[in-house]
Enzyme design. Structure first.
Site, PDB file in Angstrom:
ATOM      1  N   ASP A  85      -2.735   6.240  -3.385  1.00  0.00           N
ATOM      2  CA  ASP A  85      -1.572   5.590  -2.759  1.00  0.00           C
ATOM      3  C   ASP A  85      -1.001   4.467  -3.629  1.00  0.00           C
ATOM      4  O   ASP A  85      -1.419   4.278  -4.774  1.00  0.00           O
ATOM      5  CB  ASP A  85      -1.938   5.064  -1.365  1.00  0.00           C
ATOM      6  N   SER A  91       0.792  -1.222   0.000  1.00  0.00           N
ATOM      7  CA  SER A  91       0.000   0.000   0.000  1.00  0.00           C
ATOM      8  C   SER A  91       0.827   1.277   0.000  1.00  0.00           C
ATOM      9  O   SER A  91       1.571   1.543  -0.933  1.00  0.00           O
ATOM     10  CB  SER A  91      -0.951  -0.037   1.186  1.00  0.00           C
ATOM     11  N   HIS A  92       0.759   2.029   1.100  1.00  0.00           N
ATOM     12  CA  HIS A  92       1.397   3.343   1.168  1.00  0.00           C
ATOM     13  C   HIS A  92       2.851   3.254   1.633  1.00  0.00           C
ATOM     14  O   HIS A  92       3.532   4.274   1.706  1.00  0.00           O
ATOM     15  CB  HIS A  92       0.611   4.234   2.124  1.00  0.00           C
ATOM     16  N   ASP A 150      -6.060   2.317  -3.326  1.00  0.00           N
ATOM     17  CA  ASP A 150      -7.306   2.293  -2.557  1.00  0.00           C
ATOM     18  C   ASP A 150      -7.520   3.555  -1.726  1.00  0.00           C
ATOM     19  O   ASP A 150      -8.607   3.775  -1.214  1.00  0.00           O
ATOM     20  CB  ASP A 150      -7.425   1.021  -1.691  1.00  0.00           C
ATOM     21  N   ARG A 151      -6.486   4.402  -1.606  1.00  0.00           N
ATOM     22  CA  ARG A 151      -6.671   5.644  -0.836  1.00  0.00           C
ATOM     23  C   ARG A 151      -6.832   6.842  -1.754  1.00  0.00           C
ATOM     24  O   ARG A 151      -6.388   6.812  -2.900  1.00  0.00           O
ATOM     25  CB  ARG A 151      -5.444   5.909   0.041  1.00  0.00           C
ATOM     26  N   ASP A 157      -1.286   1.235  -3.870  1.00  0.00           N
ATOM     27  CA  ASP A 157      -2.151   0.212  -4.466  1.00  0.00           C
ATOM     28  C   ASP A 157      -3.512   0.747  -4.898  1.00  0.00           C
ATOM     29  O   ASP A 157      -4.390  -0.042  -5.264  1.00  0.00           O
ATOM     30  CB  ASP A 157      -2.318  -0.964  -3.496  1.00  0.00           C
TER      31      ASP A 157
HETATM   32  C1  VG1 Z   1      -3.651   1.983   8.240  1.00  0.00           C
HETATM   33  C2  VG1 Z   1      -4.859   2.895   8.385  1.00  0.00           C
HETATM   34  C3  VG1 Z   1      -6.137   2.089   8.204  1.00  0.00           C
HETATM   35  C4  VG1 Z   1      -6.099   1.374   6.861  1.00  0.00           C
HETATM   36  C5  VG1 Z   1      -4.841   0.529   6.757  1.00  0.00           C
HETATM   37  C6  VG1 Z   1      -4.685  -0.140   5.409  1.00  0.00           C
HETATM   38  O1  VG1 Z   1      -3.677   1.003   9.247  1.00  0.00           O
HETATM   39  O2  VG1 Z   1      -4.845   3.532   9.630  1.00  0.00           O
HETATM   40  O3  VG1 Z   1      -7.235   2.946   8.301  1.00  0.00           O
HETATM   41  O4  VG1 Z   1      -7.224   0.548   6.691  1.00  0.00           O
HETATM   42  O5  VG1 Z   1      -3.690   1.340   6.974  1.00  0.00           O
HETATM   43  O6  VG1 Z   1      -4.718   0.791   4.378  1.00  0.00           O
HETATM   44  P1  VG1 Z   1      -2.774   1.101  10.578  1.00  0.00           P
HETATM   45  O7  VG1 Z   1      -3.014  -0.178  11.299  1.00  0.00           O
HETATM   46  O8  VG1 Z   1      -1.362   1.317  10.102  1.00  0.00           O
HETATM   47  O9  VG1 Z   1      -3.267   2.313  11.291  1.00  0.00           O
HETATM   48  V1  VG1 Z   1      -3.796   0.505   3.002  1.00  0.00           V
HETATM   49  O10 VG1 Z   1      -4.183   1.703   1.872  1.00  0.00           O
HETATM   50  O11 VG1 Z   1      -2.327   0.445   3.678  1.00  0.00           O
HETATM   51  O12 VG1 Z   1      -4.296  -1.026   2.516  1.00  0.00           O
HETATM   52 CO    CO Z   2      -3.587   1.250   0.122  1.00  0.00          CO
END
Ligand code: VG1
Ligand code: CO
Length: 544
Positions: free
Chosen positions: A278, A113-114, A282-283, A280
């Site tokens: 981001d 992801s990010h 989704d954000r 992947d």
């Molecule tokens: C973070 C965000 C959460 C989101 C998750 C996955 O998790 O706070 O809201 O669903 O990332 O997003 P955490 O546990 O680091 O707070 V992504 O775009 O990384 O799939």
């Molecule tokens: Co993501």
């Protein structure tokens, strides 16, 4: 068919987090590491033999290598067919859609992801179930249990296959279908939004947008949607060619990591609308000219304006937000007379609500919004939703948000992240807060009186499953709130997230700077949790 059975030993650190297993690339490169986890997925999926799975990732470093391994392991484990995105590419929402559209058994998505990518960046593996959404906790727990006991995995001895062309072929007895990564997703978006109206806006000559794909997976999707299908001029999408290391940056659409876009939108002669996505896809981050839209507000505005969107014009069944997300959407739900659900952090908790028709829109404060069209959050969907609202209302982003606050009041909201802090110290901070919870209620801190304090626990209203320890909440009698939790997606040390919220009904006070408006709460969080001492940091790494 030449299937090899390879002996292996368990790794102790393969527990999936908020969104799958995320580790640094060198961790995944250890012999058998990826294979163990993939075999544990197959071993935890009774009845997967002969079934169709979807496979793709965000294109980061090691994506292509991992996909070849997974294909050969799937063939050796008796999977019937794999639908894989061309070049191994599928954004997370596109993968969710491909699973649903083809009624596949599930899918494996490769993404961190990010998190940054590259040889020293991160990689991730996530399993999604038949509804297209992230595996629920009972599935991820079964996979984790299997990783602790695994002693062998199966893999087909075969040469790497060519994934750079759409087409089909066999790998052992398994069919491999290399599919267009982008087109099915564009078709889905067209079925939800008023593309004619959006096209008229983007080609009017009076409206300029800038979409920053941050060198990540949405590039090809954004080019196809905004420039090819909706007529925006070439150059509307910037950083639109995915790179394996995302150009060295954090593909995280927030005010810190997407600062080039922020500078454009806050600069001279700024465009009317800016957006970023981001790693992947989704954000989303949405900006107006010299105006930032807080993601919690974004969810509330989308909910309040959903009637303007063809797909949602018949009304919403309900809405859902993660616990740390502000209560702005709760006010809209109350006005619309629909239910509003509060879930733990992570999209997997929305799946049941969406499947059961209890919620239509969902969102998180972490720049994630989505709907029942797929079972993941969806960055470009949110951007199109905003464009559709702007086109329908003929107003700017700022006008739309300000009039929303005028009507519903404003939830001042901010999140402070302390990244890569010492894990043991971060744990100590949380333990300290947990110890305070029982004596918190009724306590007075200056003007604030504690109304409630707990460690958030969620009972799924559909299947009754209980998820405990989802973050510490301290709520005050004036409606303001502090939340503390540790990230479940970071891979280095610990990341502490502190969330601040207060409510201001008076529109004449809505212009106050967010950090100033929240300063008393920010000071209070320090007083209660001793953040500086435990993190050894004077300031947060990221402020949203
Ligand atoms: C973070 C965000 C959460 C989101 C998750 C996955 O998790 O706070 O809201 O669903 O990332 O997003 P955490 O546990 O680091 O707070 V992504 O775009 O990384 O799939
Ligand atoms: Co993501």
């Amino acid at each position: 068919m030449n299937i090899k059975t390879v002996s292996t030993k368990p790794f102790s650190d393969q527990k999936p987090g908020t969104s799958g297993l995320r580790k640094a690339v060198p961790v995944f490169q250890q012999p058998h590491y990826l294979e163990n986890f993939i075999q544990s997925i197959f071993d935890s999926l009774p009845g997967c033999e002969g079934q169709t799975l979807v496979l793709g990732g965000d294109g980061r470093y090691y994506n292509r290598i991992a996909i070849q391994t997974i294909l050969k392991m799937a063939a050796a484990n008796g999977i019937g067919e794999i639908l894989v995105g061309c070049g191994g590419i599928l954004s997370t929402p596109a993968a969710s859609w491909i699973i649903r559209k083809n009624q596949a058994f599930g899918g494996i998505i490769l993404s961190a992801s990010h998190n940054p990518g590259g040889p020293n960046g991160d990689l991730g593996v996530k399993y999604n179930v038949t509804n297209g959404g992230p595996a629920p906790e009972k599935v991820t727990e079964a996979i984790y249990a299997r990783t602790k006991a695994i002693d062998s995995y199966k893999i087909l001895a075969a040469a790497d296959v060519n994934l750079d062309q759409v087409g089909s072929f066999k790998l052992g007895t398994m069919s491999v279908e290399v599919i267009d990564s982008v087109e099915p997703y564009v078709e889905l978006m067209e079925s939800l939004f008023d593309f004619d109206k959006i096209k008229a806006l983007l080609t009017s000559g009076n409206f300029k947008m800038c979409m920053d794909s941050l060198h990540a997976v949405t590039g090809p999707y954004a080019h196809a949607l905004f420039e090819q299908r909706l007529g925006a001029p070439a150059g509307t999408v910037v950083n639109g060619t995915p790179k394996e290391d995302f150009g060295g940056g954090h593909p995280d659409p927030n005010l810190v990591y997407a600062h080039d876009l922020v500078e454009i939108l806050f600069g001279d002669d700024a465009p009317d609308f800016g957006a970023a996505s981001d790693g992947d896809g989704d954000r989303n981050m949405v900006l107006g000219r010299q105006f930032f839209v807080n993601p919690s507000d974004s969810l509330a505005v989308l909910t309040a304006n959903a009637h303007l969107i063809p797909a949602y014009s018949q009304g919403l069944a309900g809405v859902a937000r993660s616990m740390p997300t502000s209560a702005a959407v709760d006010r809209v739900a109350a006005a619309l007379g629909i239910d509003c659900y509060e879930t733990p952090t992570g999209w997997k908790f929305f799946g049941n609500l969406l499947d059961a028709g209890k919620a239509t829109l969902c969102g998180e404060e972490s720049f994630g919004t989505g709907s029942n069209h797929v079972r993941e959050k969806d960055g470009l969907w949110a951007v199109l939703f905003w464009l559709n609202i702007i086109a329908a209302r003929g107003e700017s982003v700022e006008q739309i948000v300000r009039s929303h606050w005028q009507k519903y009041g404003k939830n001042f909201y901010s999140r402070h992240d302390y990244e890569e802090v010492d894990s043991a110290k971060a744990r100590e901070l949380i333990e300290g807060l947990l110890a305070l919870i029982p004596e918190m209620k009724g306590k007075q801190f200056g003007n604030y009186e504690v109304e409630y304090s707990d460690d958030f626990s969620y009972t799924d209203p559909v299947d009754g499953s209980v998820s405990k320890n989802q973050g510490i909440r301290i709520g005050f009698t004036d409606g303001s709130r502090l939340v503390f939790r540790l990230s479940g997606t970071g891979t280095k040390g610990a990341t502490l997230r502190v969330y601040f919220e207060s409510y201001e009904p008076d529109a004449s006070k809505h212009d106050v700077d967010t950090q100033k408006a929240l300063a008393p709460l920010i000071n209070l969080a320090e007083e209660i949790a001793q953040i500086k001492q435990f993190t050894q940091r004077e300031f947060p790494t990221v402020i949203t």
